[in-house]
Design a protein around this motif. Structure first.
Motif: not given
Lengths: 247, 305, 226
Positions: B24-29, B148-158, B183-186
Motif C-alpha cells: 500500500v502506497l499511502p496518499s500524500r506521501k 509538465r508532470g504537474l500540468a494537469v494538477n494530478p494527485n499522483i506523480l510518478l 511540502h507545498d503541493l502534497d
C-alpha cells in the motif's frame, strides 16, 4: 563551349518553344507524369511506411524491398513492363509508381524508426493516444527523413520519365533520345540541359517546402547518437539513401 | 492511495520482473522504490499508469481497479517525470508543459497561462518558455519535465529516476526543490531510484527491493536505518561497512563545542554540535566515556552507498 | 533459357564489361571521399559547400549527365569515359556525405583519449579515426556499389557496352526473356559486389562482428526493467 552555345540557341529559339513537339508541351507532359506518379506513390508509400515504422511490423520486408529496388536496373524494368503491357501513359505511370514507392516507404519507415524511443515513451506515458503519438510526435520528428524520401523519389521519377522518350512517349526525354538517334548532338545536349534544369528546380522547390514543413527544433538533435545507425543504410541527414538510382 | 495486490509481471521474453508484489502506497506521501538495476522497480512504477500491464494481480487507486478504465485517461490523470525529461524536441518549453491540458481540450490561452505559472512553481525563469528543449541545460530540462508532470494538477506523480542524469550539484538542487514542492503541493509521489541516499532524503516510505521486486524491507528511513531487516538491506544501505554507524572520535582534541564523528571504518564523517562538550540528552561528557555513543547519520549526502 | 545458352558468350562478355566499368567509379568514390569527408567533418564551411554540391550533382538524371559530359570533357559521345566519369561523380557525391557522417560517428572520447596517449594527428587518423569510421563508410560504399551497377546499364542508351545492351536489344526485338536475363545478370553482379564488400569488411574490421547488435537492444520497444 560551342556545343553549349548551339544547344542554348536551340533552347531560346521561340520556334522550338511551342507547337506539338515544342519545349513547353513536352515540359508540361514531363511534369504531369512526374506529379501524377508521385501523387499515387505518396498515397501508397507513405501511409504504409508510417504503419511499418509505428508498429515495427514488416520491417524486414521494407528493408529487403528497398535494397532490392536499388539493385534492379530501372532501364530493364521499364522495357520489360512496357513489353508486357504495351505502350502508353498508363503503363509508364505504373512503372514510375513502382520505382517511387520504395524510397518513400524507406523514408517514412526510417524516419519513424529514427525518432528517439524515450520521447515516444514519454508521449505515451503522459497520455497521448497511439494516433496522437503518430500525428503529433512521430511524424513531425520524422519529417526530415520523410521529406528526404519524397525528394529522392521525385528525382528518380523525373529521371526515369526521361527514358520514356526512348519508348516513344513524350516528355523532355524526347529531345535527348531524338538527338541521339539522329546524331544531332546539339539537340541531345539541349534535352539534357532541360532535364537537368527541371530536376534541379523541382529539388530546390522541395527543399524550400521541406524548410517550411519541418518543425523548428527538429533540424538538430532529433535522432539517436550517430553510431547507432544501422548498416546497410548510411545516415544521410535528411535524404534517404536510395542514392543515385536515377536512371 | 495506491494498492498493489499480488502483482506479477512476466515479460514475453520470459523475464520475471515482478513476482507476487503487494504493498500500500499511502496518499500524500512520497514512496521511494529503491534497488539495483534490473530489480523491477521501474516496472512497478510503469504499471501504475499502465505503461505496462501486470500478468496477474491488480492495482487499485483509491479503491478503483486501474484496469477498469482506459489507459490513456488514466495516464492523463497521473503526472509522469522520467530521466532525460522526455520532452518533445519540436515543441517550445511552454507547449511541452501544456501538452496534456491541450490534449484534454483546455483553451490554448488558458493552458499557456497555467504553464507560465508552473515555470514559477518549478523555479524556472519565464523567459525560458519560448526556447526549445535542446536550448536548455539538463537540470532545466528536468524542471520542465516536472512542470509538465504537474500540468494537469494530478494527485499522483510518478518519477522514474528523474535526477539520474544530472550532475551532483544540480541533483542536490532538484532534490531540495522536490522536497519544497512536495511540502507545498502534497501529492502522492512514487519515486524510483537506485541511490539509497536519495531514497532516504526524499522518501516518507522507502521500499528496498531485491530481484523480482521482492520487498527486502519497507519502512521510514529511520526504521530501516535503525533495524536493517536482513544482511541484504544492511549491505544495501551501507550499514555493514560501518558507513551509517557513526561514533564520536575520542582521539581528536576538542577545540570549541564541536565533536568529530567517525564512521565504522574510521573515516571522518562530520561533526556534531555538543555544547560544552556534552551530547544533547545524554548528560555524559564526551571523551569521558570510552564507550562511544552511536548516532544515526541520516544521509548527509556524504555516503556513497 | 535456350537463348541464354546460345548467347552465353555475348552475355558473359557484357557481364565482364559491366564489372570492369562499374568497379572504377566505386574505387574512385572510395578514394576521393576520404580527404573530402575528412574536410567536411572538420570544417563546417567545407561541409556545407561539399554536401550542397554533392546534393546538386546527385540530383542530375544520369542520362542527361552522360549526354552533357562530352561537351564538358571534349570526349566523343560514344566514349566509355563519359559513363565512367558520370558514375564516379555520383559515387563521390554519395560517398563524401557518407564519409562525413562516418568520421563524425567516431566517438569524441576515443579521439581525445588517443590524442592524450600521444598519437600524432596523422597517425591518429589512420590508426584510430579511419578504422572506426569503417562500418559507416562500408555502409555507404555498399549503397554506391549497388546503385553504380544498376545505373551503368543506362549507359547503353548512348551506346556504351554493358548488360544494358540486353535491355535495348530485347526491347527492340520484342523479346522479354533477353531483358529478364539482363536484369538477372545485373542483380547477380550487384549481389556479388555486395558480398565481396561485406566479406572484406569482416576481414578488415573483425571487431564489428564481436559487437552485439545494439539497435535491437536499444530500440526494443516495451520491457524497461529497472
Amino acid at each position: 563551349m560551342n556545343l553549349f552555345l548551339d544547344a542554348l540557341n536551340f533552347l531560346f529559339d521561340p520556334a522550338n518553344l511551342t507547337g506539338a513537339n515544342g519545349i513547353v508541351p513536352r515540359l508540361v507532359d514531363h511534369v504531369w507524369y512526374t506529379g501524377l506518379s508521385m501523387a499515387v506513390a505518396i498515397v501508397i508509400g507513405i501511409p504504409l511506411g508510417l504503419l511499418v515504422g509505428h508498429t515495427g511490423r514488416g520491417r524486414n520486408a521494407v528493408v529487403a524491398l528497398s535494397s532490392a529496388a536499388r539493385a534492379l536496373p530501372t532501364l530493364g524494368l521499364i522495357f520489360l513492363i512496357i513489353l508486357y503491357t504495351g505502350l502508353g501513359v498508363g503503363p509508364l505511370i505504373v512503372v514510375l509508381v513502382i520505382l517511387a514507392v520504395p524510397p518513400l516507404l524507406a523514408g517514412a519507415y526510417s524516419g519513424l524508426e529514427a525518432v528517439n524511443r524515450p520521447t515516444i515513451d514519454a508521449a505515451r506515458a503522459i497520455g497521448m493516444t497511439e494516433w496522437q503519438i503518430l500525428l503529433k510526435v512521430e511524424i513531425p520528428l520524422a519529417m526530415p527523413l520523410i521529406f528526404g524520401g519524397i525528394r529522392s523519389a521525385t528525382l528518380q521519377v523525373i529521371a526515369t520519365a526521361t527514358i520514356a522518350g526512348y519508348v516513344g512517349l513524350t516528355g523532355l526525354g524526347r529531345f535527348l533520345i531524338e538527338g541521339l538517334a539522329l546524331r544531332d548532338y546539339k539537340l541531345a545536349l539541349a534535352g539534357a540541359i532541360l532535364v537537368i534544369a527541371l530536376a534541379l528546380c523541382v529539388d530546390a522547390i522541395l527543399a524550400l517546402a521541406q524548410r517550411l514543413v519541418v518543425p523548428h527544433g527538429v533540424a538538430r538533435g532529433l535522432t539517436r547518437h550517430p553510431d547507432e545507425s544501422a548498416a546497410p543504410t548510411p545516415r544521410q541527414h535528411g535524404r534517404v539513401s536510395t542514392a543515385p538510382s536515377n536512371p | 492511495m495506491i494498492e498493489f495486490h499480488s502483482v506479477t509481471k512476466r515479460f514475453p521474453d520470459g523475464t520475471l520482473a515482478v513476482e507476487d508484489f503487494s504493498l500500500v502506497l499511502p496518499s500524500r506521501k512520497t514512496t521511494v522504490f529503491v534497488g539495483s538495476s534490473g530489480c523491477g522497480k521501474t516496472t512497478l512504477l510503469r504499471m501504475i499508469n499502465r505503461m505496462i500491464d501486470p500478468s496477474s494481480g491488480s492495482i487499485e487507486i483509491d479503491g478503483v481497479d486501474i484496469a477498469s478504465g482506459s489507459a490513456v485517461a488514466l495516464r492523463r490523470s497521473i503526472g509522469y517525470v522520467m530521466q532525460n525529461s522526455g520532452l518533445l524536441p519540436h515543441r517550445r518549453v511552454i507547449d511541452n508543459i501544456a501538452t496534456v491540458p491541450l490534449l484534454k481540450g483546455v483553451k490554448k490561452a488558458d493552458a499557456h497561462t497555467q504553464a507560465m505559472e508552473l515555470l514559477d512553481t518549478v523555479g524556472l525563469d519565464r523567459a525560458l518558455a519560448y526556447r526549445y528543449p535542446s536550448q536548455l541545460s539538463g537540470g532545466q530540462q528536468q524542471r520542465v519535465g516536472v512542470a509538465r508532470g504537474l500540468a494537469v494538477n494530478p494527485n499522483i506523480l510518478l518519477m522514474d529516476e528523474p535526477f539520474g542524469a544530472v550532475d551532483p550539484i544540480v541533483r542536490d538542487d532538484l532534490q531540495q526543490e522536490l522536497l519544497r514542492l512536495q511540502h507545498d503541493l502534497d501529492k502522492t509521489v512514487v519515486f524510483v531510484t537506485h541511490d539509497i541516499d536519495e531514497a532516504f532524503l526524499l522518501g516518507d516510505q522507502v521500499v528496498i527491493l531485491e530481484k523480482g521486486a521482492q520487498i527486502a524491507q519497507v519502512g521510514t528511513p529511520k526504521e530501516i536505518l535503525a533495524n536493517p531487516a536482513s544482511d541484504f538491506v544492511a549491505s544495501f544501505i551501507g550499514a555493514d561497512r560501518g558507513k551509517r554507524r557513526l561514533a564520536v572520535d575520542s582521539t581528536v582534541a576538542r577545540s570549541g563545542d564541536d565533536v568529530v564523528l567517525v564512521d565504522g571504518a574510521g573515516y571522518v564523517a562530520g561533526v556534531i554540535e555538543a555544547p560544552g562538550g556534552v551530547l544533547p540528552g545524554s548528560g555524559v561528557g564526551v571523551g569521558t566515556n570510552s564507550r562511544a555513543r552511536s548516532v544515526s547519520n541520516k544521509t548527509d549526502q556524504a555516503g556513497d552507498a | 533459357m535456350l537463348w541464354l545458352w546460345d548467347n552465353l558468350d555475348l552475355v558473359l562478355r557484357l557481364t565482364a564489361d559491366h564489372v570492369r566499368l562499374s568497379i572504377i567509379p566505386i574505387v574512385v568514390g572510395f578514394i576521393v571521399c576520404i580527404p573530402f569527408g575528412w574536410l567536411a567533418n572538420r570544417y563546417t564551411v567545407a561541409r556545407t559547400i561539399l554536401l550542397t554540391l554533392g546534393g546538386v550533382l546527385f540530383s542530375i538524371p544520369s542520362l542527361a549527365l552522360f549526354v552533357t559530359l562530352p561537351a564538358l570533357l571534349g570526349t566523343r559521345i560514344l566514349d566509355e569515359a563519359n559513363v565512367v566519369v558520370a558514375l564516379s561523380i555520383y559515387a563521390i557525391a554519395v560517398m563524401v556525405r557518407g564519409a562525413a557522417d562516418a568520421f563524425s560517428s567516431v566517438s569524441r572520447d576515443v579521439i581525445s583519449s588517443s590524442t592524450a596517449v600521444g598519437f600524432s594527428a596523422v597517425s591518429r587518423f589512420w590508426t584510430v579515426e579511419f578504422p572506426l569510421a569503417g562500418p559507416v563508410l562500408l555502409a555507404s560504399l555498399r549503397v554506391v556499389s549497388v546503385s553504380t551497377v544498376s545505373l551503368l546499364s543506362v549507359g547503353s542508351l548512348i551506346g556504351v557496352q554493358s548488360l544494358g545492351y540486353l535491355f535495348i536489344n530485347g526491347y527492340q526485338r520484342d523479346f522479354p526473356e533477353e531483358i529478364l536475363i539482363g536484369i538477372v545478370f545485373t542483380v547477380i553482379v550487384a549481389v556479388l559486389f555486395d558480398t565481396i564488400l561485406v566479406l572484406v569488411g569482416r576481414l578488415l574490421m573483425p571487431w564489428t562482428r564481436a559487437t552485439p547488435r545494439r539497435r535491437s537492444v536499444t530500440s526494443a520497444a516495451a520491457p524497461v526493467t529497472a
